[in-house]
Scaffold this motif. Structure first.
Motif, PDB file in Angstrom:
ATOM      1  N   GLU A 265      13.402   2.227  25.281  1.00  0.00           N
ATOM      2  CA  GLU A 265      14.988   2.512  26.370  1.00  0.00           C
ATOM      3  C   GLU A 265      16.085   3.391  26.584  1.00  0.00           C
ATOM      4  N   HIS A 266      16.505   3.300  27.308  1.00  0.00           N
ATOM      5  CA  HIS A 266      17.859   4.233  27.689  1.00  0.00           C
ATOM      6  C   HIS A 266      18.055   3.913  29.308  1.00  0.00           C
ATOM      7  N   SER A 267      19.806   3.692  28.650  1.00  0.00           N
ATOM      8  CA  SER A 267      20.817   3.002  29.235  1.00  0.00           C
ATOM      9  C   SER A 267      21.840   4.269  30.855  1.00  0.00           C
ATOM     10  N   ILE A 268      21.473   4.047  31.691  1.00  0.00           N
ATOM     11  CA  ILE A 268      21.933   4.806  32.903  1.00  0.00           C
ATOM     12  C   ILE A 268      23.063   4.346  33.926  1.00  0.00           C
ATOM     13  N   TYR A 269      24.362   4.027  33.782  1.00  0.00           N
ATOM     14  CA  TYR A 269      24.701   3.674  34.797  1.00  0.00           C
ATOM     15  C   TYR A 269      24.743   3.534  36.243  1.00  0.00           C
ATOM     16  N   PHE A 270      23.786   3.483  36.743  1.00  0.00           N
ATOM     17  CA  PHE A 270      23.348   3.828  38.183  1.00  0.00           C
ATOM     18  C   PHE A 270      24.561   3.571  39.562  1.00  0.00           C
ATOM     19  N   LYS A 271      25.248   2.651  39.076  1.00  0.00           N
ATOM     20  CA  LYS A 271      26.460   2.017  39.963  1.00  0.00           C
ATOM     21  C   LYS A 271      27.659   2.784  40.008  1.00  0.00           C
ATOM     22  N   ASN A 272      27.523   3.557  38.579  1.00  0.00           N
ATOM     23  CA  ASN A 272      28.792   5.317  39.604  1.00  0.00           C
ATOM     24  C   ASN A 272      29.213   5.684  40.026  1.00  0.00           C
TER      25      ASN A 272
ATOM     26  N   SER B 158      19.325  -0.863  37.578  1.00  0.00           N
ATOM     27  CA  SER B 158      20.414  -0.287  38.119  1.00  0.00           C
ATOM     28  C   SER B 158      21.382   0.777  36.876  1.00  0.00           C
ATOM     29  N   SER B 159      20.202  -0.258  35.904  1.00  0.00           N
ATOM     30  CA  SER B 159      21.296   0.518  34.287  1.00  0.00           C
ATOM     31  C   SER B 159      20.467   0.734  33.119  1.00  0.00           C
ATOM     32  N   THR B 160      19.037   0.023  33.695  1.00  0.00           N
ATOM     33  CA  THR B 160      17.962   0.445  32.144  1.00  0.00           C
ATOM     34  C   THR B 160      16.721   0.773  32.779  1.00  0.00           C
ATOM     35  N   ILE B 161      15.827   1.555  31.835  1.00  0.00           N
ATOM     36  CA  ILE B 161      15.414   2.188  32.592  1.00  0.00           C
ATOM     37  C   ILE B 161      14.390   1.837  30.885  1.00  0.00           C
ATOM     38  N   LYS B 162      13.003   1.398  30.912  1.00  0.00           N
ATOM     39  CA  LYS B 162      11.853   0.884  29.339  1.00  0.00           C
ATOM     40  C   LYS B 162      11.171   1.053  29.895  1.00  0.00           C
TER      41      LYS B 162
ATOM     42  N   GLY C  54      23.387   8.273  47.612  1.00  0.00           N
ATOM     43  CA  GLY C  54      21.982   8.226  47.165  1.00  0.00           C
ATOM     44  C   GLY C  54      23.308   8.143  45.405  1.00  0.00           C
ATOM     45  N   ILE C  55      22.684   8.370  44.444  1.00  0.00           N
ATOM     46  CA  ILE C  55      22.752   8.021  43.474  1.00  0.00           C
ATOM     47  C   ILE C  55      24.164   9.121  42.563  1.00  0.00           C
ATOM     48  N   SER C  56      24.681   9.527  41.911  1.00  0.00           N
ATOM     49  CA  SER C  56      25.699  10.723  41.772  1.00  0.00           C
ATOM     50  C   SER C  56      24.976  11.516  41.257  1.00  0.00           C
ATOM     51  N   GLU C  57      25.301  12.952  40.834  1.00  0.00           N
ATOM     52  CA  GLU C  57      24.255  14.310  40.390  1.00  0.00           C
ATOM     53  C   GLU C  57      24.460  14.155  39.084  1.00  0.00           C
ATOM     54  N   ALA C  58      25.880  13.435  38.739  1.00  0.00           N
ATOM     55  CA  ALA C  58      25.093  13.181  36.830  1.00  0.00           C
ATOM     56  C   ALA C  58      24.200  12.579  36.552  1.00  0.00           C
ATOM     57  N   ASN C  59      24.735  11.800  37.211  1.00  0.00           N
ATOM     58  CA  ASN C  59      23.335  10.197  36.941  1.00  0.00           C
ATOM     59  C   ASN C  59      21.792  10.726  37.384  1.00  0.00           C
ATOM     60  N   LEU C  60      22.120  11.719  38.888  1.00  0.00           N
ATOM     61  CA  LEU C  60      20.641  11.953  38.718  1.00  0.00           C
ATOM     62  C   LEU C  60      20.014  13.436  37.891  1.00  0.00           C
ATOM     63  N   LYS C  61      20.710  13.843  37.168  1.00  0.00           N
ATOM     64  CA  LYS C  61      20.898  15.297  36.693  1.00  0.00           C
ATOM     65  C   LYS C  61      20.135  13.810  34.860  1.00  0.00           C
ATOM     66  N   GLU C  62      20.960  13.358  34.741  1.00  0.00           N
ATOM     67  CA  GLU C  62      20.688  12.372  32.968  1.00  0.00           C
ATOM     68  C   GLU C  62      19.067  11.141  33.278  1.00  0.00           C
TER      69      GLU C  62
END
Length: 298
Positions: free
Chosen positions: A27-34, A10-14, A41-49
């Motif tokens: 690892e890289h953190s993306i706050y998919f909950k935002n 939900s927030s980190t990719i390892k 679905g997930i936000s456009e900004a999060n999908l792009k990231e």
């Protein structure tokens, strides 16, 4: 041959590499909950990231369909079927990779495989904390005797306590613990555990922030070297809230400072569980479901 295993929560990719032994390579953190919506679905900004990050790691590690295994959990399970299928198609078409959203049951299975061990006859509670969910597994000796899935995670605390990541937390340990305890009033747990193993990068975090860790004398598995008392866990948590600034926390993890945004909240989440089960000793752990995937292949 090198194989890559990716834990996408939900927030980190390892990203792990396995070539004889398993190693966390980044690892890289993306706050998919935002701005998340289970229908949109997930936000456009999060999908792009997300896509930009996979472009980077696909090139960096030469990820291929045959050498890359993605395990998607947490918030992605909440999506309606059409949105899930869109992500599967996107990853297939854009990256030639399989976006594998696994069920809670499969995640529990791999967590159990990761923690499968002879615990010297001890009764052990495994607490696997995520962004939106928390999994509990009970071992007695080498056997699993109970599993539970809790619909609460770090994101719930971050959403309800907006001052926790001030320079020094504007929310107290006590008020946040009370919030979690209220959410767990209907959860029934045994009261006779010998210890709890708390996973999710916890050993790394406690070493970085100076919790009072001592040698693990409860069992010897060549993995979990440390333990600490509940009293020292609470003292360490108070220190992270009140004595270590958020900037100092970020500096402790320069490769992925955003991970520390969940650190204070993550330290709170197991506290009511420790109290409910009369835990005296806590074993911090960095194991997760990918360790279970590898163990399952042996």
């Amino acid at each position: 041959m090198k194989n890559y295993y990716i834990d996408l929560g939900s927030s980190t990719i390892k990203v792990y590499c396995h070539e004889g032994e398993l190693k966390l390579v980044e690892e890289h953190s993306i706050y998919f909950k935002n701005d998340f919506d289970l229908e949109k679905g997930i936000s456009e900004a999060n999908l792009k990231e997300l896509c930009d990050y996979f472009e980077e790691i696909k090139s960096r590690y030469d990820l291929k369909y045959y050498n890359t295994h993605i395990f998607v959990t947490g918030i992605f399970r909440s999506l309606i079927q059409d949105r899930k299928q869109e992500l599967v198609k996107l990853f297939n078409d854009k990256f030639d990779l399989h976006f594998n959203i696994i069920s809670h049951g499969i995640e529990n299975y791999y967590l159990a495989k990761a923690m499968e061990n002879d615990y010297n006859g001890k009764k052990v509670l495994i607490i696997n904390m995520g962004g939106k969910t928390t999994e509990l597994v009970t071992f007695v000796g080498t056997k699993i005797t109970d599993t539970k899935n809790l619909d609460i995670g770090v994101a719930d605390l971050l959403n309800n306590f907006d001052k926790v990541n001030d320079k020094y937390s504007g929310n107290t340990v006590q008020e946040m613990e009370s919030f979690v305890a209220e959410k767990l009033t209907d959860v029934e747990l045994d009261k006779d555990y010998d210890c709890a193993i708390f996973t999710g990068g916890e050993e790394r975090f406690e070493l970085l922030t100076g919790f009072n860790l001592v040698e693990n004398t409860l069992f010897d598995d060549n993995i979990h070297k440390y333990m600490l008392s509940l009293e020292d866990y609470i003292k360490g948590t108070e220190k992270v809230f009140n004595e270590i600034s958020i900037e100092e926390l970020y500096a402790l993890m320069p490769s992925n400072p955003k991970w520390m945004d969940g650190a204070r909240s993550g330290a709170i989440l197991p506290l009511p569980l420790f109290r409910m089960t009369n835990i005296k000793w806590i074993i911090p752990s960095d194991l997760n479901l990918i360790n279970g995937v590898i163990n399952d292949l042996k």
